[in-house]
Design a protein around this motif. Sequence first.
Motif, PDB file in Angstrom:
ATOM      1  N   GLU A 197       0.853  -1.192   0.000  1.00  0.00           N
ATOM      2  CA  GLU A 197       0.000   0.000   0.000  1.00  0.00           C
ATOM      3  C   GLU A 197       0.889   1.243   0.000  1.00  0.00           C
ATOM      4  O   GLU A 197       1.832   1.341   0.791  1.00  0.00           O
ATOM      5  N   VAL A 198       0.581   2.201  -0.872  1.00  0.00           N
ATOM      6  CA  VAL A 198       1.346   3.438  -0.997  1.00  0.00           C
ATOM      7  C   VAL A 198       0.385   4.614  -0.772  1.00  0.00           C
ATOM      8  O   VAL A 198      -0.658   4.714  -1.421  1.00  0.00           O
ATOM      9  N   ILE A 199       0.759   5.511   0.141  1.00  0.00           N
ATOM     10  CA  ILE A 199      -0.073   6.667   0.475  1.00  0.00           C
ATOM     11  C   ILE A 199       0.780   7.937   0.418  1.00  0.00           C
ATOM     12  O   ILE A 199       1.892   7.985   0.942  1.00  0.00           O
ATOM     13  N   GLY A 200       0.244   8.972  -0.219  1.00  0.00           N
ATOM     14  CA  GLY A 200       0.857  10.291  -0.160  1.00  0.00           C
ATOM     15  C   GLY A 200       2.090  10.488  -1.015  1.00  0.00           C
ATOM     16  O   GLY A 200       2.995  11.255  -0.630  1.00  0.00           O
ATOM     17  N   GLU A 201       2.152   9.851  -2.176  1.00  0.00           N
ATOM     18  CA  GLU A 201       3.266  10.100  -3.084  1.00  0.00           C
ATOM     19  C   GLU A 201       3.238  11.563  -3.568  1.00  0.00           C
ATOM     20  O   GLU A 201       2.187  12.199  -3.668  1.00  0.00           O
ATOM     21  N   SER A 202       4.397  12.081  -3.901  1.00  0.00           N
ATOM     22  CA  SER A 202       4.510  13.461  -4.364  1.00  0.00           C
ATOM     23  C   SER A 202       4.108  13.586  -5.831  1.00  0.00           C
ATOM     24  O   SER A 202       3.880  12.579  -6.526  1.00  0.00           O
ATOM     25  N   GLU A 203       4.067  14.838  -6.313  1.00  0.00           N
ATOM     26  CA  GLU A 203       3.725  15.092  -7.709  1.00  0.00           C
ATOM     27  C   GLU A 203       4.738  14.421  -8.635  1.00  0.00           C
ATOM     28  O   GLU A 203       5.933  14.386  -8.355  1.00  0.00           O
ATOM     29  N   TRP A 204       4.228  13.908  -9.744  1.00  0.00           N
ATOM     30  CA  TRP A 204       5.088  13.212 -10.702  1.00  0.00           C
ATOM     31  C   TRP A 204       5.754  14.221 -11.645  1.00  0.00           C
ATOM     32  O   TRP A 204       5.099  15.105 -12.192  1.00  0.00           O
ATOM     33  N   GLY A 205       7.060  14.045 -11.853  1.00  0.00           N
ATOM     34  CA  GLY A 205       7.783  14.866 -12.802  1.00  0.00           C
ATOM     35  C   GLY A 205       7.783  14.241 -14.181  1.00  0.00           C
ATOM     36  O   GLY A 205       7.254  13.143 -14.411  1.00  0.00           O
ATOM     37  N   SER A 206       8.415  14.928 -15.116  1.00  0.00           N
ATOM     38  CA  SER A 206       8.481  14.448 -16.491  1.00  0.00           C
ATOM     39  C   SER A 206       9.386  13.237 -16.605  1.00  0.00           C
ATOM     40  O   SER A 206      10.530  13.239 -16.141  1.00  0.00           O
ATOM     41  N   GLN A 207       8.855  12.166 -17.220  1.00  0.00           N
ATOM     42  CA  GLN A 207       9.590  10.924 -17.475  1.00  0.00           C
ATOM     43  C   GLN A 207      10.295  10.399 -16.202  1.00  0.00           C
ATOM     44  O   GLN A 207      11.441   9.986 -16.243  1.00  0.00           O
ATOM     45  N   GLU A 208       9.572  10.440 -15.127  1.00  0.00           N
ATOM     46  CA  GLU A 208      10.102   9.979 -13.845  1.00  0.00           C
ATOM     47  C   GLU A 208       9.858   8.479 -13.680  1.00  0.00           C
ATOM     48  O   GLU A 208       8.808   7.959 -14.095  1.00  0.00           O
ATOM     49  N   ILE A 209      10.823   7.805 -13.084  1.00  0.00           N
ATOM     50  CA  ILE A 209      10.733   6.357 -12.827  1.00  0.00           C
ATOM     51  C   ILE A 209      10.742   6.121 -11.316  1.00  0.00           C
ATOM     52  O   ILE A 209      11.663   6.574 -10.637  1.00  0.00           O
ATOM     53  N   ARG A 210       9.716   5.426 -10.818  1.00  0.00           N
ATOM     54  CA  ARG A 210       9.644   5.149  -9.383  1.00  0.00           C
ATOM     55  C   ARG A 210       9.462   3.643  -9.154  1.00  0.00           C
ATOM     56  O   ARG A 210       8.441   3.077  -9.590  1.00  0.00           O
ATOM     57  N   PRO A 211      10.431   3.004  -8.499  1.00  0.00           N
ATOM     58  CA  PRO A 211      10.289   1.571  -8.177  1.00  0.00           C
ATOM     59  C   PRO A 211       9.571   1.387  -6.838  1.00  0.00           C
ATOM     60  O   PRO A 211       9.771   2.153  -5.901  1.00  0.00           O
ATOM     61  N   TYR A 212       8.755   0.344  -6.753  1.00  0.00           N
ATOM     62  CA  TYR A 212       8.052  -0.007  -5.531  1.00  0.00           C
ATOM     63  C   TYR A 212       8.360  -1.462  -5.198  1.00  0.00           C
ATOM     64  O   TYR A 212       7.903  -2.380  -5.895  1.00  0.00           O
ATOM     65  N   VAL A 213       9.163  -1.649  -4.164  1.00  0.00           N
ATOM     66  CA  VAL A 213       9.613  -2.995  -3.783  1.00  0.00           C
ATOM     67  C   VAL A 213       8.551  -3.634  -2.890  1.00  0.00           C
ATOM     68  O   VAL A 213       8.099  -3.039  -1.921  1.00  0.00           O
ATOM     69  N   ILE A 214       8.166  -4.860  -3.244  1.00  0.00           N
ATOM     70  CA  ILE A 214       7.129  -5.570  -2.494  1.00  0.00           C
ATOM     71  C   ILE A 214       7.769  -6.310  -1.315  1.00  0.00           C
ATOM     72  O   ILE A 214       8.713  -7.068  -1.521  1.00  0.00           O
TER      73      ILE A 214
END
Length: 491
Positions: free
Chosen positions: A474-491
Amino acid sequence: MAGSGWDPNGIDTSITISGDEQTATRVGGNNDTFCVRGIAGRSRGRRYFEITPGAVGFNSYVGAGFMDNAASLGPHTLGSGTPIQGGWRAASGQFTYSYASGSGARADGPNEGIGVLGVLIDFDAKVCEIYKDGAVKFTEVMDIPDDTVLFPACGLYDNNTEATLNTVEPFQFPPQETFIAWDKPDSALASKVSGILQIEGAAAARILKAFTLERLTYTVDGNTIQESKPLGETVSDPVSGEYEIILRDGFPREVFVVAFDKYGEVFEPDALVEPGDRIHPTTPNGYVYECNGSGQLPSTEPAWPTDDTQGHSIGTASFLVKAFYRPMVHGPVTPVVTIVEPDDPNLASAKFWRIFITGTFSPQSTFSTSVARIRFKDAGGAEIATVDGTAIASSEHTSSANKAVVAFNDTGDAWVPSSGEALPQWIGYEFVSSKEVSEVVIESTNDSFYNDRHPTDFEIQYSEDGINWTTALEVIGESEWGSQEIRPYVI
């Protein structure tokens, strides 16, 4: 009977599962069949399990075979529902199958009655052998993708039919070929010995067994003993002489390999014999006698012939004379041991994975959310291909540039749901077979129209049926997305 048992969730409401989960029983019924799926799924090695039907009634109609976790459960004969599944019934001698490439039935025969049904699946060769009381009844070449996870399965026909599942040793009718019990971990596949067997320079089929070189302490029938322990067996190929024995529990130390000729049965007056049967004299003479014409043995033991250049009549049956070879021992042999990385118990394995979105940085009344790219990674950090499965979503825009599939194949701008569809929304992927996912990567585009709608509150979820979902992260409160941004989410 023991082992992982039947899955209480993998049944129809007309079937009950015993408290130990070993026996499934049909309650009610109207001349129809419903199927049951086992708990443990496997995708590697040569694995074996047994299904013992009930003793009376329609239990010869019990089907034994396999299915994947998404296969339908009925009402239909095991093998005739949605893929992937296949099964054999003693009542008809028929194997029914369903794959993505097609479905149907193979073979047909008489009702062979109730007996113990064994299933041996070779995942490498994609072959399934069905046994009844130890005899091979059908061999199926399975049309399945690589790494398909299969489960034990049975079909129960009408009222009071039942099936008891055994996925651990000892088995009632273990195959002579190399196998490991269905419930053994993959680490049990890690050790093996192999070679070529020849008799007087020619390849031959022989039973081969591997034994420990040193004396080991283990338990037999409740008693602790110290002896050389049998570790596995197989039958060499009659044409090439090749053999391979998978050693139990990944045994890593030196072993002896012993080859046994088939000695057959001792002479019995008036016994009936069929082609392939072997008989040996009550007093050994260095030969055995292989029947090649059915008939009956004489009332008194004959003078046994030793001329192996021609056939001989013994009683009303005909025989070939075969030299009997005493057991041959090879060794000590050091097995080849392969390191098998255990599955991470903290990682979920499922066919369906999705991102369930409940919030975005800039809430919108139209086109409520958006995702440009999604990547899945395995435990080793390698990207899991999304080419053979299906992109899925709660809804999608009519434009080809905004379909769900563009988030997985880079053919458009970004996925957006249908206009006016409020949150929550979701997008995901249905793999051909279950996948262990350790990380989900979300990428944005260079277009603020989509990036403002990228998720900030969401859950990464998985499912085996696309209906019942479990949250992995579960992910809560991520920030605004920038241009061509990559965000990994480790389970």
